[in-house]
Design a protein around this motif. Structure first.
Motif, PDB file in Angstrom:
ATOM      1  N   TYR A   1       1.014  -1.151  -0.060  1.00 30.97           N
ATOM      2  CA  TYR A   1      -0.095  -0.206   0.142  1.00 30.97           C
ATOM      3  C   TYR A   1       0.926   1.302   0.109  1.00 30.97           C
ATOM      4  O   TYR A   1       1.309   1.577   0.931  1.00 30.97           O
ATOM      5  CB  TYR A   1      -0.940   0.164   1.278  1.00 30.97           C
TER       6      TYR A   1
ATOM      7  N   VAL B   1       4.081   1.076   2.356  1.00 30.19           N
ATOM      8  CA  VAL B   1       3.848   0.197   3.198  1.00 30.19           C
ATOM      9  C   VAL B   1       3.768  -1.244   2.712  1.00 30.19           C
ATOM     10  O   VAL B   1       3.043  -1.819   1.598  1.00 30.19           O
ATOM     11  CB  VAL B   1       2.368   0.408   4.154  1.00 30.19           C
TER      12      VAL B   1
ATOM     13  N   ALA C   1       2.606  -4.682   3.078  1.00 29.56           N
ATOM     14  CA  ALA C   1       1.781  -5.574   3.784  1.00 29.56           C
ATOM     15  C   ALA C   1       2.134  -6.927   3.918  1.00 29.56           C
ATOM     16  O   ALA C   1       1.912  -7.821   4.661  1.00 29.56           O
ATOM     17  CB  ALA C   1       0.238  -5.398   3.521  1.00 29.56           C
TER      18      ALA C   1
ATOM     19  N   SER D   1      -0.013  -8.397  15.712  1.00 33.59           N
ATOM     20  CA  SER D   1      -0.844  -7.318  14.799  1.00 33.59           C
ATOM     21  C   SER D   1      -0.159  -6.898  13.814  1.00 33.59           C
ATOM     22  O   SER D   1       0.988  -6.550  14.295  1.00 33.59           O
ATOM     23  CB  SER D   1      -1.613  -6.322  15.771  1.00 33.59           C
ATOM     24  N   GLY D   2      -0.836  -6.515  12.648  1.00 32.64           N
ATOM     25  CA  GLY D   2      -0.170  -5.844  11.630  1.00 32.64           C
ATOM     26  C   GLY D   2       1.146  -6.863  10.758  1.00 32.64           C
ATOM     27  O   GLY D   2       1.650  -5.873   9.741  1.00 32.64           O
ATOM     28  N   CYS D   3       0.793  -7.826  10.925  1.00 33.02           N
ATOM     29  CA  CYS D   3       2.045  -8.583  10.203  1.00 33.02           C
ATOM     30  C   CYS D   3       1.387  -9.336   8.901  1.00 33.02           C
ATOM     31  O   CYS D   3       2.397  -9.746   8.245  1.00 33.02           O
ATOM     32  CB  CYS D   3       2.239  -9.934  11.140  1.00 33.02           C
ATOM     33  N   GLY D   4       0.196  -8.864   8.518  1.00 34.43           N
ATOM     34  CA  GLY D   4      -0.181  -9.159   7.095  1.00 34.43           C
ATOM     35  C   GLY D   4      -1.141 -10.504   7.065  1.00 34.43           C
ATOM     36  O   GLY D   4      -1.424 -10.826   6.028  1.00 34.43           O
ATOM     37  N   LYS D   5      -1.683 -10.926   8.157  1.00 36.95           N
ATOM     38  CA  LYS D   5      -2.588 -11.846   8.379  1.00 36.95           C
ATOM     39  C   LYS D   5      -3.810 -11.637   7.354  1.00 36.95           C
ATOM     40  O   LYS D   5      -4.180 -12.419   6.490  1.00 36.95           O
ATOM     41  CB  LYS D   5      -3.013 -12.489   9.624  1.00 36.95           C
ATOM     42  N   THR D   6      -4.233 -10.534   7.794  1.00 36.59           N
ATOM     43  CA  THR D   6      -5.956 -10.181   7.069  1.00 36.59           C
ATOM     44  C   THR D   6      -5.384 -10.152   5.485  1.00 36.59           C
ATOM     45  O   THR D   6      -6.150 -10.133   4.742  1.00 36.59           O
ATOM     46  CB  THR D   6      -6.377  -8.806   7.681  1.00 36.59           C
ATOM     47  N   THR D   7      -4.288  -9.123   5.208  1.00 40.70           N
ATOM     48  CA  THR D   7      -3.952  -9.082   3.950  1.00 40.70           C
ATOM     49  C   THR D   7      -3.908 -10.306   3.183  1.00 40.70           C
ATOM     50  O   THR D   7      -4.414 -10.467   1.942  1.00 40.70           O
ATOM     51  CB  THR D   7      -2.665  -8.339   3.773  1.00 40.70           C
TER      52      THR D   7
ATOM     53  N   GLU E   1     -10.088 -13.975  12.398  1.00 41.41           N
ATOM     54  CA  GLU E   1     -10.372 -13.750  13.793  1.00 41.41           C
ATOM     55  C   GLU E   1     -11.675 -13.877  14.220  1.00 41.41           C
ATOM     56  O   GLU E   1     -12.396 -12.976  14.796  1.00 41.41           O
ATOM     57  CB  GLU E   1      -9.799 -12.576  14.245  1.00 41.41           C
TER      58      GLU E   1
HETATM   59  N1  LIG Z   1      -5.933  -0.218   2.997  1.00 36.30           N
HETATM   60  C1  LIG Z   1      -4.542  -0.055   3.638  1.00 36.30           C
HETATM   61  N2  LIG Z   1      -3.907   0.993   3.366  1.00 36.30           N
HETATM   62  C2  LIG Z   1      -2.520   0.987   3.733  1.00 36.30           C
HETATM   63  N3  LIG Z   1      -2.119  -0.003   4.528  1.00 36.30           N
HETATM   64  C3  LIG Z   1      -2.494  -0.990   5.003  1.00 36.30           C
HETATM   65  C4  LIG Z   1      -3.983  -1.325   4.573  1.00 36.30           C
HETATM   66  N4  LIG Z   1      -4.306  -2.393   4.939  1.00 36.30           N
HETATM   67  C5  LIG Z   1      -3.362  -2.956   5.669  1.00 36.30           C
HETATM   68  N5  LIG Z   1      -2.406  -2.161   5.685  1.00 36.30           N
HETATM   69  C6  LIG Z   1      -0.975  -2.094   6.476  1.00 36.30           C
HETATM   70  O1  LIG Z   1      -0.651  -3.463   5.990  1.00 36.30           O
HETATM   71  C7  LIG Z   1       0.118  -4.154   7.232  1.00 36.30           C
HETATM   72  C8  LIG Z   1      -0.709  -5.486   7.320  1.00 36.30           C
HETATM   73  O2  LIG Z   1      -1.971  -5.250   7.726  1.00 36.30           O
HETATM   74  P1  LIG Z   1      -3.096  -6.495   8.007  1.00 36.30           P
HETATM   75  O3  LIG Z   1      -4.321  -6.031   8.193  1.00 36.30           O
HETATM   76  O4  LIG Z   1      -2.512  -7.524   6.984  1.00 36.30           O
HETATM   77  O5  LIG Z   1      -2.589  -7.057   9.576  1.00 36.30           O
HETATM   78  P2  LIG Z   1      -2.885  -8.047  10.417  1.00 36.30           P
HETATM   79  O6  LIG Z   1      -2.100  -9.169  10.431  1.00 36.30           O
HETATM   80  O7  LIG Z   1      -4.397  -8.555   9.978  1.00 36.30           O
HETATM   81  O8  LIG Z   1      -3.247  -7.441  11.813  1.00 36.30           O
HETATM   82  P3  LIG Z   1      -4.276  -7.474  13.044  1.00 36.30           P
HETATM   83  O9  LIG Z   1      -4.045  -8.876  13.897  1.00 36.30           O
HETATM   84  O10 LIG Z   1      -4.151  -6.239  13.612  1.00 36.30           O
HETATM   85  O11 LIG Z   1      -5.524  -7.547  12.234  1.00 36.30           O
HETATM   86  C9  LIG Z   1      -0.220  -3.287   8.542  1.00 36.30           C
HETATM   87  O12 LIG Z   1       0.958  -2.696   8.563  1.00 36.30           O
HETATM   88  C10 LIG Z   1      -1.280  -2.228   7.910  1.00 36.30           C
HETATM   89  O13 LIG Z   1      -1.041  -0.988   8.550  1.00 36.30           O
END
Ligand SMILES: Nc1ncnc2c1ncn2[C@@H]1O[C@H](COP(=O)(O)OP(=O)(O)OP(=O)(O)O)[C@@H](O)[C@H]1O
Ligand SMILES: [Mg+2]
Lengths: 371, 274
Positions: free
Chosen positions: A23, A26, A28, A48-54, A171
């Motif tokens: 992004y 960033v 992800a 948190s923020g390691c990219g799981k949701t991505t 989650e």
């Molecule tokens: N739409 C977006 N625009 C910019 N950065 C993003 C966007 N979505 C996610 N990120 C960034 O990408 C990285 C991974 O995000 P992601 O949502 O995949 O984390 P996660 O592992 O699911 O975290 P959590 O456990 O908090 O849900 C984070 O640093 C987040 O800030």
């Protein structure tokens, strides 16, 4: 044609090939490579923020990878929109439609099919799905008339009623209390076996990942650190990060002094040395970390038994089935020991200030790459 | 301080209360109350001039609100998919449009329309087939609808935008995830979610147009809306009949405003169910 079908059947249900997502500046997810087998229960685990949701959103079709490929059923789907993918998702906050009843929420996916199935068939499928998530008769309720746990089940029913090839769960249990979460974990696992659908779960709860998954993929800052079965990760973590994430551990920093096959001797900062098993080969002289699980350490009352480490009890925390002791040693510093209730009852509880000896079986300590 | 607030409220509401009270007066004098009666309501409703003005008002308000709702909703949807800075600019402009005093809108619309007609009418006369009489564009219901519709559109955009902004984005993703096409998602999720805003926007637009005097005064041409009728009658003295009309307008407006509020509040609850 036939050949195509057989090669596709053998292909993993989903696959990341060097898939990355940025992004702006960033990152992800970076260079994810992972094959998800048919019918398996795979978890993405990481802080948190390691990219799981991505990662999950790339499978669902909400995000297109900015590099590499995402495959479903042997086909590259980078540009296939979410509504044309045979994949369903259970959202973190459920995302149930508040203007529809429970039954209409569950029927939503079936009603989008073309040709549209007959109403009676949809009604039957909805009832069966409600039965499956143990909410029979709740179809006419409104969403806001349901408790958090019930909403979670509706979200699950809304996804599985479509019999997707891949069920994605972001989650899904995070909002539930501990007891309900435990129950739902068991139910989810049972459902997965019963339906034979491939489940991909995102969680930052290691216990959840360990208890439910066939395989766990550990992520760190957008990259895969290690993929393996729960036991694999527990017994043979690739590095300190994994050992730290899977279960509780004591860590001792040092350098590899000598190696012998899969065994190594570590010289700690204080000059003391520690023997252990080395799951991933390291060179002598490399910076390394010894990991020792609190439950593998045994405490005996009194000082200086042969081969043990003399310690002084600093603190004691009752945890129900176990008691956690924080002990101090001259050479190793402070570390945790987990004593089962029965063992403590047999030997008598130690109090803060008591002197004791800590032992552990040879090979209990893991010598891991420091990171 | 409290006394001051009380005084302000009394000052605001006593005249309205007096008008409402005297509309039920049995006597014809505004100075003393001579018993309860509905005769002035009967007279007002029997007056063909009043009924004609009411008809014009209702027609203008309905068409203006309808056009404003259609265009405003489309604009709000388009705005919400704009990128950050541009969207903020447009949002600010919409606020400004709502804040502009009616008299400014009235004069501005009048000048704009007159200028337009001055250009278009000669062109029409030239282009029209020689056999017929070329139509003359002028002030009337259409110009009134246009002016009211524009202002009401700003209201609709404001309300619908707020509704879209408050909507859970994951509902749209959930719909796509379940196989709904983008249009299917719009029809089955977005529209029901923003419907309370659309309806409330329509009602507010209607109320605004129905109540408006200033803009109508400038652009209605020879058309008489109810507020314009009241204004012209008052020059001949305040009669209980006028009180009755004013009270009816007030009651209808209040009822619509309360209805709009109720719809929005109910919608908010349904919107946060997920
Ligand atoms: N739409 C977006 N625009 C910019 N950065 C993003 C966007 N979505 C996610 N990120 C960034 O990408 C990285 C991974 O995000 P992601 O949502 O995949 O984390 P996660 O592992 O699911 O975290 P959590 O456990 O908090 O849900 C984070 O640093 C987040 O800030
Ligand atoms: Mg996440």
């Amino acid at each position: 044609m036939d050949e195509d079908r057989t090669t596709r059947a053998a292909a993993p249900i989903a696959e990341f090939r060097e898939a990355g997502k940025r992004y702006g500046s960033v990152v992800a997810a970076e260079a994810l490579s992972l094959a998800i087998a048919r019918g398996e229960f795979l978890s993405f685990l990481g802080p948190s923020g390691c990219g799981k949701t991505t990662a999950l959103r790339m499978l669902a079709g909400f995000e297109a990878p900015t590099s590499g490929q995402v495959l479903l059923d042997g086909r590259v789907v980078n540009d296939v929109p979410a509504y044309r993918r045979p994949v369903n998702m259970v959202f973190q906050h459920y995302a149930l439609f508040p203007h529809l009843t429970v039954a209409d929420n569950i029927a939503y996916g079936l009603r989008q099919r073309r040709p549209r199935p007959p109403a009676a068939e949809i009604a039957r499928a909805v009832d069966a799905a409600l039965e499956l998530v143990r909410l029979p008769g709740f179809g006419r309720r409104r969403i806001w008339e349901m408790s958090g746990g019930q909403q979670q089940r509706v979200a699950l029913a809304r996804a599985i009623v479509n019999r997707p090839k891949l069920l994605l769960l972001d989650e899904p249990l995070a909002a539930l209390d501990r007891k309900l979460r435990r129950d739902m974990q068991i139910e989810l696992q049972g459902l997965q076996r019963q339906l034979g659908i491939t489940f991909v779960l995102v969680t930052h709860d290691q216990e959840e990942a360990l208890s439910m998954s066939d395989r766990i993929c550990i992520l760190r800052a957008g990259r895969i650190v290690q993929v393996g079965g729960p036991r694999d990760l527990y017994d043979r973590p690739a590095n300190r990060y994994v050992a730290d994430f899977i279960g509780k551990s004591n860590f001792f920093e040092g350098r590899v002094a000598a190696t012998d096959g899969d065994r190594a001797t570590l010289t700690l900062a204080g000059g003391r040395s520690l023997d252990g098993r080395m799951p991933v080969p390291l060179q002598p002289g490399a910076a390394a970390t010894a990991s020792l699980r609190p439950e593998q350490i045994v405490l005996t009352r009194g000082p200086a038994a042969a081969g043990g480490v003399p310690v002084r009890v600093a603190n004691r925390i009752f945890l129900g089935e176990h008691t956690e002791y924080l002990v101090e040693s001259a050479g190793l510093g402070g570390f945790l020991v987990l004593v089962p209730r029965q063992a403590e009852a047999d030997a008598g509880a130690l109090e803060p200030g008591d002197l004791a000896t800590a032992h552990w079986p040879p090979g209990a300590a893991l010598i891991l790459k420091a990171d | 301080m409290r006394l001051y607030a009380l005084a302000v409220y009394l000052f605001l509401y006593i005249p309205i209360g007096v008008i409402a009270l005297f509309s039920f007066n049995a006597g014809r004098h505004a100075s003393q109350f001579q018993g309860f009666s509905l005769q002035w309501y009967g007279r007002a409703l029997a007056n063909p001039l009043v009924m004609e003005a009411l008809g014009t008002s209702l027609r203008v308000a309905f068409v203006a609100a309808l056009l404003a709702t259609l265009c405003g909703t489309a604009a709000a949807l388009a705005l919400s998919s704009l990128a950050g800075p541009l969207r903020r600019l447009f949002d600010a402009l919409i606020y400004v449009a709502v804040m502009i005093p009616g008299i400014v809108i009235g004069i501005a619309t009048l000048i704009a329309l007159v200028t337009l007609f001055d250009r278009v009418n000669p062109a029409l006369a030239v282009l029209w087939p020689a056999s017929g009489q070329a139509p003359q564009l002028g002030m009337g219901q259409a110009s009134l609808i246009a002016a009211h519709g524009l202002f009401a559109m700003a209201l609709v955009i404001l309300i619908v935008r707020a509704r879209i902004a408050g909507m859970d984005r994951s509902l749209i993703e959930a719909s796509a995830d379940l196989g709904a096409t983008p249009f299917g998602t719009f029809r089955q999720v977005t529209l029901p979610q923003i419907a309370p805003g659309i309806l409330a926007g329509f009602l507010l637009g209607f109320t605004f147009s129905f109540d408006d005097f200033i803009i109508a005064f400038f652009v209605a041409g020879s058309e008489t809306t109810l507020p314009v009728y009241v204004f012209s009658s008052i020059r001949r003295g305040v009669t209980p009949e006028i009180n009755a009309i004013g009270t009816m307008v007030l009651a209808v407006s209040l009822a619509l405003l309360i209805l709009a509020q109720a719809i929005l509040r109910r919608g908010r609850r349904q919107g946060s169910g997920g």
